[in-house]
Motif scaffolding. Structure first.
Motif, PDB file in Angstrom:
ATOM      1  N   GLU A  94       3.482  -2.527  -3.225  1.00  0.00           N
ATOM      2  CA  GLU A  94       3.199  -2.170  -4.483  1.00  0.00           C
ATOM      3  C   GLU A  94       3.837  -0.584  -4.347  1.00  0.00           C
ATOM      4  OE1 GLU A  94      -0.197  -4.978  -6.642  1.00  0.00           O
ATOM      5  OE2 GLU A  94      -0.607  -2.600  -5.926  1.00  0.00           O
ATOM      6  N   ASN A  95       3.258   0.411  -3.749  1.00  0.00           N
ATOM      7  CA  ASN A  95       3.941   1.517  -3.817  1.00  0.00           C
ATOM      8  C   ASN A  95       5.305   1.582  -3.171  1.00  0.00           C
ATOM      9  OD1 ASN A  95       2.417   4.150  -3.999  1.00  0.00           O
ATOM     10  ND2 ASN A  95       1.353   3.062  -3.545  1.00  0.00           N
ATOM     11  N   ILE A  96       5.669   0.725  -2.664  1.00  0.00           N
ATOM     12  CA  ILE A  96       7.441   0.642  -1.952  1.00  0.00           C
ATOM     13  C   ILE A  96       8.235  -0.012  -2.724  1.00  0.00           C
ATOM     14  CG2 ILE A  96       8.868  -0.472  -0.486  1.00  0.00           C
ATOM     15  CD1 ILE A  96       6.231   0.340   1.808  1.00  0.00           C
ATOM     16  N   ALA A  97       7.811  -0.864  -3.601  1.00  0.00           N
ATOM     17  CA  ALA A  97       8.217  -2.200  -4.254  1.00  0.00           C
ATOM     18  C   ALA A  97       8.352  -1.123  -5.496  1.00  0.00           C
ATOM     19  CB  ALA A  97       7.419  -2.683  -4.939  1.00  0.00           C
ATOM     20  N   THR A  98       8.167   0.279  -5.549  1.00  0.00           N
ATOM     21  CA  THR A  98       8.495   0.562  -7.615  1.00  0.00           C
ATOM     22  C   THR A  98       9.616   0.620  -7.915  1.00  0.00           C
ATOM     23  OG1 THR A  98       6.795   2.093  -6.643  1.00  0.00           O
ATOM     24  CG2 THR A  98       7.652   2.738  -8.331  1.00  0.00           C
ATOM     25  N   VAL A  99      10.787   1.277  -6.734  1.00  0.00           N
ATOM     26  CA  VAL A  99      11.828   1.065  -7.526  1.00  0.00           C
ATOM     27  C   VAL A  99      12.791  -0.548  -7.112  1.00  0.00           C
ATOM     28  CG1 VAL A  99      13.959   2.462  -7.435  1.00  0.00           C
ATOM     29  CG2 VAL A  99      12.484   3.613  -7.224  1.00  0.00           C
ATOM     30  N   PRO A 100      12.800  -1.065  -6.598  1.00  0.00           N
ATOM     31  CA  PRO A 100      13.463  -2.449  -7.136  1.00  0.00           C
ATOM     32  C   PRO A 100      12.315  -2.755  -8.486  1.00  0.00           C
ATOM     33  CG  PRO A 100      12.215  -1.600  -4.791  1.00  0.00           C
ATOM     34  CD  PRO A 100      12.329  -0.363  -5.320  1.00  0.00           C
ATOM     35  N   ARG A 101      11.739  -2.801  -8.480  1.00  0.00           N
ATOM     36  CA  ARG A 101      10.532  -3.503  -9.452  1.00  0.00           C
ATOM     37  C   ARG A 101      11.695  -2.972 -11.194  1.00  0.00           C
ATOM     38  NH1 ARG A 101       6.019  -1.951  -8.867  1.00  0.00           N
ATOM     39  NH2 ARG A 101       5.394  -3.966  -7.817  1.00  0.00           N
ATOM     40  N   LEU A 102      11.821  -1.316 -10.609  1.00  0.00           N
ATOM     41  CA  LEU A 102      11.826  -0.717 -12.199  1.00  0.00           C
ATOM     42  C   LEU A 102      13.901  -0.950 -12.673  1.00  0.00           C
ATOM     43  CD1 LEU A 102      10.903   2.470 -11.729  1.00  0.00           C
ATOM     44  CD2 LEU A 102      10.608   0.845 -13.531  1.00  0.00           C
ATOM     45  N   LEU A 103      13.928  -2.027 -11.524  1.00  0.00           N
ATOM     46  CA  LEU A 103      14.943  -2.122 -11.244  1.00  0.00           C
ATOM     47  C   LEU A 103      15.791  -3.920 -11.490  1.00  0.00           C
ATOM     48  CD1 LEU A 103      17.436  -0.241  -7.688  1.00  0.00           C
ATOM     49  CD2 LEU A 103      18.127  -0.120 -10.913  1.00  0.00           C
ATOM     50  N   GLY A 104      14.336  -4.183 -11.712  1.00  0.00           N
ATOM     51  CA  GLY A 104      14.726  -5.790 -12.345  1.00  0.00           C
ATOM     52  C   GLY A 104      14.641  -6.217 -10.685  1.00  0.00           C
ATOM     53  N   TRP A 105      14.923  -6.253  -9.604  1.00  0.00           N
ATOM     54  CA  TRP A 105      14.299  -7.516  -8.688  1.00  0.00           C
ATOM     55  C   TRP A 105      13.575  -8.017  -9.005  1.00  0.00           C
ATOM     56  CZ3 TRP A 105      15.340  -4.645  -2.863  1.00  0.00           C
ATOM     57  CH2 TRP A 105      16.519  -3.716  -3.192  1.00  0.00           C
ATOM     58  N   ASP A 106      14.105  -9.137  -7.875  1.00  0.00           N
ATOM     59  CA  ASP A 106      12.915 -10.638  -8.186  1.00  0.00           C
ATOM     60  C   ASP A 106      11.928 -10.730  -6.517  1.00  0.00           C
ATOM     61  OD1 ASP A 106      13.413 -12.154  -5.759  1.00  0.00           O
ATOM     62  OD2 ASP A 106      15.542 -12.399  -7.074  1.00  0.00           O
ATOM     63  N   ARG A 107      10.791 -10.963  -7.142  1.00  0.00           N
ATOM     64  CA  ARG A 107       9.801 -10.933  -6.305  1.00  0.00           C
ATOM     65  C   ARG A 107      10.002 -11.531  -5.185  1.00  0.00           C
ATOM     66  NH1 ARG A 107       3.397 -13.718  -6.894  1.00  0.00           N
ATOM     67  NH2 ARG A 107       3.064 -12.881  -5.023  1.00  0.00           N
ATOM     68  N   ARG A 108      10.124 -11.903  -4.387  1.00  0.00           N
ATOM     69  CA  ARG A 108      11.123 -12.989  -3.299  1.00  0.00           C
ATOM     70  C   ARG A 108      12.324 -11.439  -2.554  1.00  0.00           C
ATOM     71  NH1 ARG A 108      13.759 -18.418  -2.163  1.00  0.00           N
ATOM     72  NH2 ARG A 108      11.653 -18.852  -2.715  1.00  0.00           N
ATOM     73  N   ARG A 109      12.875 -10.260  -3.564  1.00  0.00           N
ATOM     74  CA  ARG A 109      13.683  -9.730  -2.897  1.00  0.00           C
ATOM     75  C   ARG A 109      12.346  -8.194  -2.447  1.00  0.00           C
ATOM     76  NH1 ARG A 109      18.820  -6.774  -6.044  1.00  0.00           N
ATOM     77  NH2 ARG A 109      19.682  -5.835  -4.023  1.00  0.00           N
ATOM     78  N   ARG A 110      12.008  -8.306  -3.599  1.00  0.00           N
ATOM     79  CA  ARG A 110      11.542  -7.557  -3.113  1.00  0.00           C
ATOM     80  C   ARG A 110      10.494  -7.220  -2.114  1.00  0.00           C
ATOM     81  NH1 ARG A 110      10.058  -7.701  -9.050  1.00  0.00           N
ATOM     82  NH2 ARG A 110       7.534  -8.173  -7.818  1.00  0.00           N
ATOM     83  N   GLU A 111       9.762  -8.180  -1.833  1.00  0.00           N
ATOM     84  CA  GLU A 111       8.985  -8.860  -0.528  1.00  0.00           C
ATOM     85  C   GLU A 111       9.941  -8.187   0.553  1.00  0.00           C
ATOM     86  OE1 GLU A 111       7.062 -12.156  -1.353  1.00  0.00           O
ATOM     87  OE2 GLU A 111       5.445 -11.393  -2.965  1.00  0.00           O
ATOM     88  N   ALA A 112      10.355  -9.293   0.587  1.00  0.00           N
ATOM     89  CA  ALA A 112      11.705  -9.304   1.145  1.00  0.00           C
ATOM     90  C   ALA A 112      11.720  -7.937   2.162  1.00  0.00           C
ATOM     91  CB  ALA A 112      12.620 -10.137   1.728  1.00  0.00           C
TER      92      ALA A 112
END
Length: 313
Positions: A94-112
């Motif tokens: 969740e820490n690593i995905a912070t900015v991708p989440r703010l940028l609207g990346w979908d879950r699969r892309r964030r996890e990859a």
């Protein structure tokens, strides 16, 4: 490319940064070094507009950073601080995905992307993705902090004393990891440090600040062999400067025709390591080989000592 043009930052009691001009080439590491209060962190923070300059301009790939909204600019630029700044109640993933989440990346892309970065930093996703920061060592927290800053694939990474809290052994490994990651990603990195040894080890170029002014901006070998002021000389230290110069160059330009006895030294070895080998074994010269083990000639202790003594080309 980052172009800092005549940038100053003034407060009521005077200048923190005073008319600094320098250029950071793409896909390189630039180190900003100086004593406490020299303006190095302020200068770096003006790149992502966490601090606004009083004068001058900063261009990123030719675009004035003032034409980009602050939050949008900061999402494009990774930022790492000394204590990592990890969110304690979020997992590593969740820490690593912070900015991708703010940028609207979908879950699969964030996890990859999270798994990709964990693997890049030598952290098994199956073991580390679900952990919380307090379950990590200091070195692991540092790697997660850098991974988070790189998650949205920024072209620029700003690092403010990122290794200062680590013990010497972990710090050396973290520095090696950073060099490997920078080489793999091609990210342009600006690193603030008060440690000249660290600046010499990591920086392709080093900016030395003294009381807000830029006193020298040059390659490490030039900083070591031709310090621009007594302040720079003091930052370097005088005890083993010649050996520091040797540690920055390989044997490639020093191999000369001839033959010599004893174990060969690879051409990619540093001149410092080669001289240490010759002195330790009592040899005046040694064979030099390429990456495939083919002979290239010899290197002599005399040529290594002379190379340390003369100014950089």
């Amino acid at each position: 490319m980052i172009e800092i043009r005549n940038v100053s930052k003034r407060y009521g009691d005077g200048s923190v940064v005073d008319d600094v001009t320098l250029t950071v080439e793409p896909r390189t590491i630039a180190a900003i070094v100086g004593t406490s209060g020299s303006g190095k962190t302020t200068l770096m923070r003006m790149i992502n507009r966490m601090t606004e300059p009083s004068a001058g301009a900063i261009l990123i790939d030719g675009v004035d950073n003032r034409t980009i909204k602050g939050p949008e600019l900061r999402r494009r630029i990774g930022y790492v601080i000394q204590d990592h700044g990890l969110f304690p109640h979020r997992t590593v993933a969740e820490n690593i995905a912070t900015v991708p989440r703010l940028l609207g990346w979908d879950r699969r892309r964030r996890e990859a992307r999270t798994h990709e970065l964990l693997e890049l930093f030598g952290l098994d996703p199956a073991l580390f993705a679900g952990r919380f920061p307090h379950e990590l060592s200091g070195g692991q927290q540092q790697r997660v902090g850098v991974a988070r800053a790189l998650a949205a694939k920024p072209n620029i990474l700003l690092m403010d004393e990122p290794f200062g809290a680590l013990d010497p052994i972990i710090r050396a490994k973290a520095q090696a990891d950073l060099l490997a990651v920078q080489k793999a990603t091609g990210t342009t990195i600006i690193l603030v440090t008060h440690d000249m040894e660290e600046a010499v080890h990591l920086g392709a170029r080093i900016a030395v600040l003294d009381a807000g002014r830029l006193v020298q901006y040059a390659r490490p070998v030039d900083i070591l062999s031709r310090p621009a002021s007594p302040f720079v000389e003091e930052m370097i230290g005088s005890g083993d400067r010649a050996f520091k110069v040797l540690s920055l160059e390989t044997l490639e330009a020093l191999a000369e025709p001839g033959t010599a006895a004893g174990p060969p030294i690879p051409v990619g070895a540093t001149r410092r390591d080669a001289l240490a080998d010759l002195l330790w074994t009592g040899r005046a010269s040694a064979p030099v080989t390429d990456a495939a083990g083919r002979p290239l000639g010899i290197v002599t202790a005399a040529s290594l000592i002379a190379a340390a003594a003369r100014p950089a080309a």
